[in-house]
Each structure stands twice: as structure tokens, then as C-alpha cells.
Design an enzyme around this catalytic site. Sequence first.
Site, PDB file in Angstrom:
ATOM      1  N   SER A 162       9.591 -12.588  -0.371  1.00 37.07           N
ATOM      2  CA  SER A 162       8.642 -11.995  -0.682  1.00 37.07           C
ATOM      3  C   SER A 162       8.966 -10.930  -1.950  1.00 37.07           C
ATOM      4  CB  SER A 162       8.215 -10.929   0.344  1.00 37.07           C
ATOM      5  OG  SER A 162       6.882 -10.289   0.239  1.00 37.07           O
ATOM      6  N   ASP A 221      -0.919 -18.462   2.048  1.00 37.15           N
ATOM      7  CA  ASP A 221      -0.155 -17.274   1.386  1.00 37.15           C
ATOM      8  C   ASP A 221      -0.903 -16.929  -0.056  1.00 37.15           C
ATOM      9  OD1 ASP A 221       1.426 -15.213   0.763  1.00 37.15           O
ATOM     10  OD2 ASP A 221       3.247 -16.444   0.238  1.00 37.15           O
ATOM     11  N   HIS A 241       2.760 -15.915   5.013  1.00 37.69           N
ATOM     12  CA  HIS A 241       3.554 -15.199   4.280  1.00 37.69           C
ATOM     13  C   HIS A 241       4.236 -14.171   5.321  1.00 37.69           C
ATOM     14  CE1 HIS A 241       4.984 -12.775   0.692  1.00 37.69           C
ATOM     15  NE2 HIS A 241       4.710 -11.690   1.660  1.00 37.69           N
TER      16      HIS A 241
END
Length: 338
Positions: free
Chosen positions: A131, A278, A308
Site C-alpha cells: 500500500s 482494489d 486491498h
Amino acid sequence: MRLSNGYGLLRLAMDGIPAREDPHLSIKDLVLDGVPVRMYQPRRPFGGKRRGILYFHGGIGQFGSVAAYDRLCRRIAKDSDSIVISVEYRLAPENPYPTQFLDCLKATVHFLKNVEDYGVDPASVIISGDSIGGTLASAVCQGLVNRPDLPKVRAQVLIYPFLQAVDFNLPSYQKNRHMPLFSQRLVVEFGLQYLQKDLALTEGALKGFHVPKEKKRKYGRWLWPEKSAEEFEGEDDALTWPKGTVDEIFETTFSPLLAEDSVIRQLPEAYILTCTSDVFMDDGHLYKKRLEDNGRKVTWYQLDDGFHGVLYFVDHWLFSFSGSQICLDSIVGFLRSL
């Protein structure tokens, strides 16, 4: 729970239950040039020096910690038989951007300068993150390309990374705009809060008003290769925000996808993992193309059974997802291939 409320509660929840000792690992808390880190070293004998993996955790730059990612870093260290350095960079909003990048860069430079002291092969250092940790990992790799005084980084591992803030309406944003954990709107709101900007700018950013026409022309070949220069010229520039409103989004420490080709072509080999469910999936695809267009080797893994943040749930005490183990196995497979 809205953005500015419940920071402490959410951070505490992410940290979870303190981990027990592991007979297979030596775990030490260290400080690298003022930056706290946690080092995971396999106990079993190894012929020579191991590969070293710097890991930058996710959490939108505002959540997450070494403790929150302790389970994952233990697994990476054991499964790949590597030394893992998990970096405790300071969080926003208490520590404004780009503190997070600077902390990661400082810890990385110190580690590379002293790499053999940690039992790591100087030719086998990998920089990784998930991320925003993937954002930081890519930005740190870019920041090291003109450092001949340091060992070359062997590879970068980018796990569903956020890589650009120019277009929040790429196909993966539109397809996953209502994902419960990380929606299109939440990306913009968290991004603005990370940069300490007014959340009233959210609607405009979702419509693209934050990007002036000259920026669209400059970055269009990387973000919208199907559009012609004439199409950009025909767009109305009156709706863009005043100059300087969110200039930080064009900095490569925030949007690494926007780095010049002269930087991209010097980057190390890359592994990029993207998830179908995502909003950031297309960020990973676009960066993959940029790297390959500049002659960089890329290993890409598309996780269809993933969302995600799925890697965070590896060995989680409460939640379990099949995609978490699939994700970890793919990453470890790449690491072992180096």
C-alpha cells in the site's frame, strides 16, 4: 468512524495481540540513524550472508506500525530465509508528509552503509512495502539511483502500491469505487488528510479539477496513452484549482509513477502484486509498463482472490482469507528466486 476521529483506537486495533517469542527467529528492536526498526533473523545456520529485506508497512501513512506487521514480517523472514528490517517510520498527521519518506530513506541509507554488520549480503538487499509502504519503497528506490557510494539495491517488491494521485477515475477506481475497506472516495479523503489539506477539496479531486492542463499534457503519455495532445488542448482549464493548492501530489515522493525516464531506467528489478478488487490495481499496471518500457525487468502477479490490504491478514488471530497465503507464497517465491 471518520478520518480525524478514533486514530488511537484504530492504531491499537491494528497492533493486535502482542506476539510471542519465536524459536525460529532472533528478533531485535534497533535504531538506524534515529529511526526505530525491528530486525528478524532466522536462527538456523546459513552458509554465508543472507539476503536482507527492508519492509515499509501500509496504513495510509497514518496507521500501521512494526507491531501491526509483526506477524507478516516473521513469516517473510522464516519462509524466505532472509533477514527482515521492519521500519517504524513516523505517522501523519502528527508528523507531516514527507516525514514518512525521509524516515524510510534515512533508515535505508544507514542499513546499506553498514549492511554487512547485520549479516546481509550487500548484493542481495530488497526494498519492499505494501500500500503506501509500496509508495515509500518505490520512492526510496528512486531516491537511491544517484548514490554511487551505496550498494545497489537488488530488487523492489511493491504490494498493491499507491503510485499516483493524478487520476482517481482509472478503470480500477471506477470498478472498485464502493469497496467497503478502501473506496474511491476514501482514497481521496485519506490522501488529502495525509497532506494536511482541506477535505472540502474531495469532490473536485474526484472530478479531476486538481490537475491543470499543462500537467495533463506532461503526464498524459504515462497515464492516458490512448489520448492525443489535441484532446488535452480541447479541455477546459477554468475548472482547475488555483496554482499551489495540491502541488505535493506531483512530487515523486508522493506519486512515484511520475518520475522521469532517466530515473526509471536506473531502478532495480521489480516485483509488483496487484489485486482485482482494489482501486490501486491500475497504478500497479501503469508502473509495470513504465518500468518495462525503460528496460527494467518486472515480475507481475495479479491476485484475483484478493483485495486491498489482504496481506495484512496473514496468520491473523481473528480473520482469515485464502488470498493472504496466496499473496505471501507469490512474494516468497520471488524472493527465493533472486
